[in-house]
Structure formats: C-alpha cells, structure tokens
Motif scaffolding. Sequence first.
Motif, PDB file in Angstrom:
ATOM      1  N   GLN A 133       4.362 -10.805   5.989  1.00 37.22           N
ATOM      2  CA  GLN A 133       5.247  -9.836   6.637  1.00 37.22           C
ATOM      3  C   GLN A 133       6.503  -9.621   5.800  1.00 37.22           C
ATOM      4  O   GLN A 133       6.986  -8.496   5.650  1.00 37.22           O
ATOM      5  CB  GLN A 133       5.626 -10.314   8.040  1.00 37.22           C
ATOM      6  N   MET A 134       7.024 -10.713   5.232  1.00 34.76           N
ATOM      7  CA  MET A 134       8.214 -10.622   4.387  1.00 34.76           C
ATOM      8  C   MET A 134       7.913  -9.821   3.117  1.00 34.76           C
ATOM      9  O   MET A 134       8.726  -8.975   2.710  1.00 34.76           O
ATOM     10  CB  MET A 134       8.691 -12.030   4.031  1.00 34.76           C
ATOM     11  N   ILE A 135       6.740 -10.043   2.514  1.00 36.89           N
ATOM     12  CA  ILE A 135       6.345  -9.309   1.315  1.00 36.89           C
ATOM     13  C   ILE A 135       6.294  -7.814   1.608  1.00 36.89           C
ATOM     14  O   ILE A 135       6.783  -6.992   0.822  1.00 36.89           O
ATOM     15  CB  ILE A 135       4.981  -9.813   0.791  1.00 36.89           C
ATOM     16  N   LEU A 136       5.731  -7.456   2.751  1.00 34.13           N
ATOM     17  CA  LEU A 136       5.585  -6.053   3.116  1.00 34.13           C
ATOM     18  C   LEU A 136       6.942  -5.387   3.341  1.00 34.13           C
ATOM     19  O   LEU A 136       7.130  -4.220   3.025  1.00 34.13           O
ATOM     20  CB  LEU A 136       4.729  -5.951   4.377  1.00 34.13           C
ATOM     21  N   GLN A 137       7.923  -6.121   3.873  1.00 30.29           N
ATOM     22  CA  GLN A 137       9.226  -5.543   4.200  1.00 30.29           C
ATOM     23  C   GLN A 137      10.217  -5.554   3.040  1.00 30.29           C
ATOM     24  O   GLN A 137      11.283  -4.953   3.147  1.00 30.29           O
ATOM     25  CB  GLN A 137       9.844  -6.293   5.386  1.00 30.29           C
ATOM     26  N   GLN A 138       9.897  -6.224   1.934  1.00 27.59           N
ATOM     27  CA  GLN A 138      10.834  -6.340   0.813  1.00 27.59           C
ATOM     28  C   GLN A 138      11.390  -5.008   0.315  1.00 27.59           C
ATOM     29  O   GLN A 138      12.602  -4.890   0.127  1.00 27.59           O
ATOM     30  CB  GLN A 138      10.182  -7.095  -0.348  1.00 27.59           C
ATOM     31  N   PRO A 139      10.565  -3.963   0.089  1.00 28.59           N
ATOM     32  CA  PRO A 139      11.140  -2.705  -0.408  1.00 28.59           C
ATOM     33  C   PRO A 139      12.106  -2.056   0.582  1.00 28.59           C
ATOM     34  O   PRO A 139      13.119  -1.489   0.178  1.00 28.59           O
ATOM     35  CB  PRO A 139       9.924  -1.799  -0.635  1.00 28.59           C
ATOM     36  N   ILE A 140      11.813  -2.160   1.877  1.00 26.75           N
ATOM     37  CA  ILE A 140      12.673  -1.548   2.899  1.00 26.75           C
ATOM     38  C   ILE A 140      14.017  -2.263   2.944  1.00 26.75           C
ATOM     39  O   ILE A 140      15.071  -1.625   3.027  1.00 26.75           O
ATOM     40  CB  ILE A 140      11.986  -1.597   4.281  1.00 26.75           C
ATOM     41  N   VAL A 141      13.985  -3.590   2.866  1.00 28.89           N
ATOM     42  CA  VAL A 141      15.211  -4.382   2.890  1.00 28.89           C
ATOM     43  C   VAL A 141      16.030  -4.127   1.622  1.00 28.89           C
ATOM     44  O   VAL A 141      17.257  -3.957   1.686  1.00 28.89           O
ATOM     45  CB  VAL A 141      14.885  -5.887   3.047  1.00 28.89           C
ATOM     46  N   ALA A 142      15.356  -4.071   0.461  1.00 24.73           N
ATOM     47  CA  ALA A 142      16.062  -3.844  -0.802  1.00 24.73           C
ATOM     48  C   ALA A 142      16.731  -2.468  -0.825  1.00 24.73           C
ATOM     49  O   ALA A 142      17.821  -2.317  -1.372  1.00 24.73           O
ATOM     50  CB  ALA A 142      15.100  -3.976  -1.975  1.00 24.73           C
ATOM     51  N   ALA A 143      16.087  -1.483  -0.200  1.00 23.85           N
ATOM     52  CA  ALA A 143      16.635  -0.132  -0.167  1.00 23.85           C
ATOM     53  C   ALA A 143      17.613   0.065   0.989  1.00 23.85           C
ATOM     54  O   ALA A 143      18.196   1.141   1.113  1.00 23.85           O
ATOM     55  CB  ALA A 143      15.503   0.886  -0.062  1.00 23.85           C
ATOM     56  N   ALA A 144      17.777  -0.948   1.850  1.00 22.84           N
ATOM     57  CA  ALA A 144      18.650  -0.879   3.032  1.00 22.84           C
ATOM     58  C   ALA A 144      18.267   0.290   3.930  1.00 22.84           C
ATOM     59  O   ALA A 144      19.105   1.093   4.343  1.00 22.84           O
ATOM     60  CB  ALA A 144      20.117  -0.795   2.615  1.00 22.84           C
ATOM     61  N   ALA A 150      -7.801  -1.514   2.126  1.00 22.02           N
ATOM     62  CA  ALA A 150      -9.181  -2.006   2.064  1.00 22.02           C
ATOM     63  C   ALA A 150      -9.359  -2.821   0.795  1.00 22.02           C
ATOM     64  O   ALA A 150      -8.685  -2.593  -0.208  1.00 22.02           O
ATOM     65  CB  ALA A 150     -10.159  -0.838   2.073  1.00 22.02           C
ATOM     66  N   GLY A 151     -10.276  -3.763   0.862  1.00 21.07           N
ATOM     67  CA  GLY A 151     -10.626  -4.566  -0.301  1.00 21.07           C
ATOM     68  C   GLY A 151      -9.744  -5.781  -0.460  1.00 21.07           C
ATOM     69  O   GLY A 151      -8.615  -5.820   0.017  1.00 21.07           O
ATOM     70  N   GLY A 152     -10.267  -6.797  -1.121  1.00 21.72           N
ATOM     71  CA  GLY A 152      -9.495  -7.996  -1.392  1.00 21.72           C
ATOM     72  C   GLY A 152      -9.225  -8.831  -0.161  1.00 21.72           C
ATOM     73  O   GLY A 152      -9.821  -8.638   0.897  1.00 21.72           O
ATOM     74  N   GLY A 153      -8.289  -9.766  -0.288  1.00 20.64           N
ATOM     75  CA  GLY A 153      -7.902 -10.621   0.826  1.00 20.64           C
ATOM     76  C   GLY A 153      -6.555 -10.190   1.379  1.00 20.64           C
ATOM     77  O   GLY A 153      -5.977  -9.196   0.956  1.00 20.64           O
ATOM     78  N   LEU A 154      -6.054 -10.964   2.335  1.00 16.00           N
ATOM     79  CA  LEU A 154      -4.798 -10.594   2.992  1.00 16.00           C
ATOM     80  C   LEU A 154      -3.622 -10.585   2.025  1.00 16.00           C
ATOM     81  O   LEU A 154      -2.760  -9.711   2.099  1.00 16.00           O
ATOM     82  CB  LEU A 154      -4.508 -11.548   4.157  1.00 16.00           C
ATOM     83  N   SER A 155      -3.563 -11.552   1.118  1.00 15.92           N
ATOM     84  CA  SER A 155      -2.456 -11.614   0.167  1.00 15.92           C
ATOM     85  C   SER A 155      -2.451 -10.391  -0.752  1.00 15.92           C
ATOM     86  O   SER A 155      -1.397  -9.774  -0.971  1.00 15.92           O
ATOM     87  CB  SER A 155      -2.565 -12.892  -0.664  1.00 15.92           C
ATOM     88  N   GLY A 156      -3.603 -10.027  -1.270  1.00 15.40           N
ATOM     89  CA  GLY A 156      -3.702  -8.843  -2.118  1.00 15.40           C
ATOM     90  C   GLY A 156      -3.401  -7.572  -1.354  1.00 15.40           C
ATOM     91  O   GLY A 156      -2.776  -6.648  -1.879  1.00 15.40           O
ATOM     92  N   GLN A 157      -3.826  -7.525  -0.089  1.00 14.94           N
ATOM     93  CA  GLN A 157      -3.566  -6.345   0.728  1.00 14.94           C
ATOM     94  C   GLN A 157      -2.078  -6.177   1.005  1.00 14.94           C
ATOM     95  O   GLN A 157      -1.552  -5.068   0.964  1.00 14.94           O
ATOM     96  CB  GLN A 157      -4.352  -6.429   2.039  1.00 14.94           C
ATOM     97  N   ALA A 158      -1.388  -7.293   1.269  1.00 15.89           N
ATOM     98  CA  ALA A 158       0.058  -7.217   1.497  1.00 15.89           C
ATOM     99  C   ALA A 158       0.766  -6.719   0.241  1.00 15.89           C
ATOM    100  O   ALA A 158       1.679  -5.886   0.317  1.00 15.89           O
ATOM    101  CB  ALA A 158       0.603  -8.574   1.916  1.00 15.89           C
ATOM    102  N   GLY A 159       0.352  -7.200  -0.925  1.00 15.75           N
ATOM    103  CA  GLY A 159       0.940  -6.733  -2.177  1.00 15.75           C
ATOM    104  C   GLY A 159       0.644  -5.268  -2.444  1.00 15.75           C
ATOM    105  O   GLY A 159       1.494  -4.542  -2.962  1.00 15.75           O
ATOM    106  N   ALA A 160      -0.554  -4.822  -2.069  1.00 16.01           N
ATOM    107  CA  ALA A 160      -0.924  -3.425  -2.261  1.00 16.01           C
ATOM    108  C   ALA A 160      -0.096  -2.513  -1.358  1.00 16.01           C
ATOM    109  O   ALA A 160       0.360  -1.453  -1.792  1.00 16.01           O
ATOM    110  CB  ALA A 160      -2.409  -3.234  -1.983  1.00 16.01           C
TER     111      ALA A 160
END
Length: 158
Positions: free
Chosen positions: A73-84, A96-106
């Motif tokens: 959840q933190m990985i997903l929100q990083q751009p929003i927090v950085a941009a305020a 789609a594709g990969g595992g949860l970690s890869g999906q969060a990064g995507a």
Amino acid sequence: MADLSSLKDLGTAAAAPASSAPVHVKKVDAQGRSYATGKRKDAVARVWVKPGSGKITVNGKSFETYFARPVLQMILQQPIVAAAREGQFDIDATVAGGGLSGQAGAVRHGLSKALTYFEPGLRSVLKKGGFLTRDSRVVERKKYGKAKARRSFQFSKR
C-alpha cells in the motif's frame, strides 16, 4: 559567394528552434482522465487518473483489500505523497501478470506516468524520486544443462 553566405544564414536560423527543451503538454481524454501503462517484472498495469476525492481502486476492489500488506500500500501511494496530491485524484487501475509485489510496482509506475500526463509540472518531482523509471529487473531465463538459470546439477565424483 553571395549564394553560400545566404545558405549559411538559413542554416543558423533553422537550427535555433530545434535546440529548445522538450515541452510536456497535458494529455487528457474526453472524460477528463489521463491514462498510462506501468510495468514491473511480469506485471502490467493500466492506470487512469481523474480529479476526485482520492479513491483508489485496483481491479474493481479498493487498494487496501487488493494489496493487503502495508508495504505494498505504501509503494502504491509513494507518487501521490511525493507530489503532495493526497485526496485530489481518483485512481482506477487494472493490473495483470506477475505477483503482488510486481503488480504494486507496476501500478506505482503507471500512476507516476499518468500524474505527469495530467499535471506536467509534477514531472521534476516524480523524476527526482525515481518513480518514472521502469525497473528493468526481470527473472533470468533457465539455461540448458543447468538446474535453474545459473545453478548447476550436483556434481558426483563416483
């Protein structure tokens, strides 16, 4: 001689506009959304960003239920927090594709790109945070004569 000097003048005049920096313009569809794709490992995310109350959905579910681990959840929100920009955009993602970690990064990569398309002024902040760079690390393929990509079979002396 006069002809060559006029050609030289034309060459310098034509070269001046080409040296300017690239201009990033707002890319929005008819519904007022910006769209981008993000990738990480084998996961591919399609992300739409539009002005709203800050609701984030991933594959039709809220992102808290889809990504149960707080780290994801933190990985997903990083751009929003950085941009305020917390609570200013509604985000809809399909991944789609990969595992949860890869999906969060995507999703993070796609969200960063979509934010820069919606608000080009955020590009420098997100670029500095490293959110616009596609993480190119993927699983190495298995080679013939090997147990895995690099692991050899157990050696037997006798």
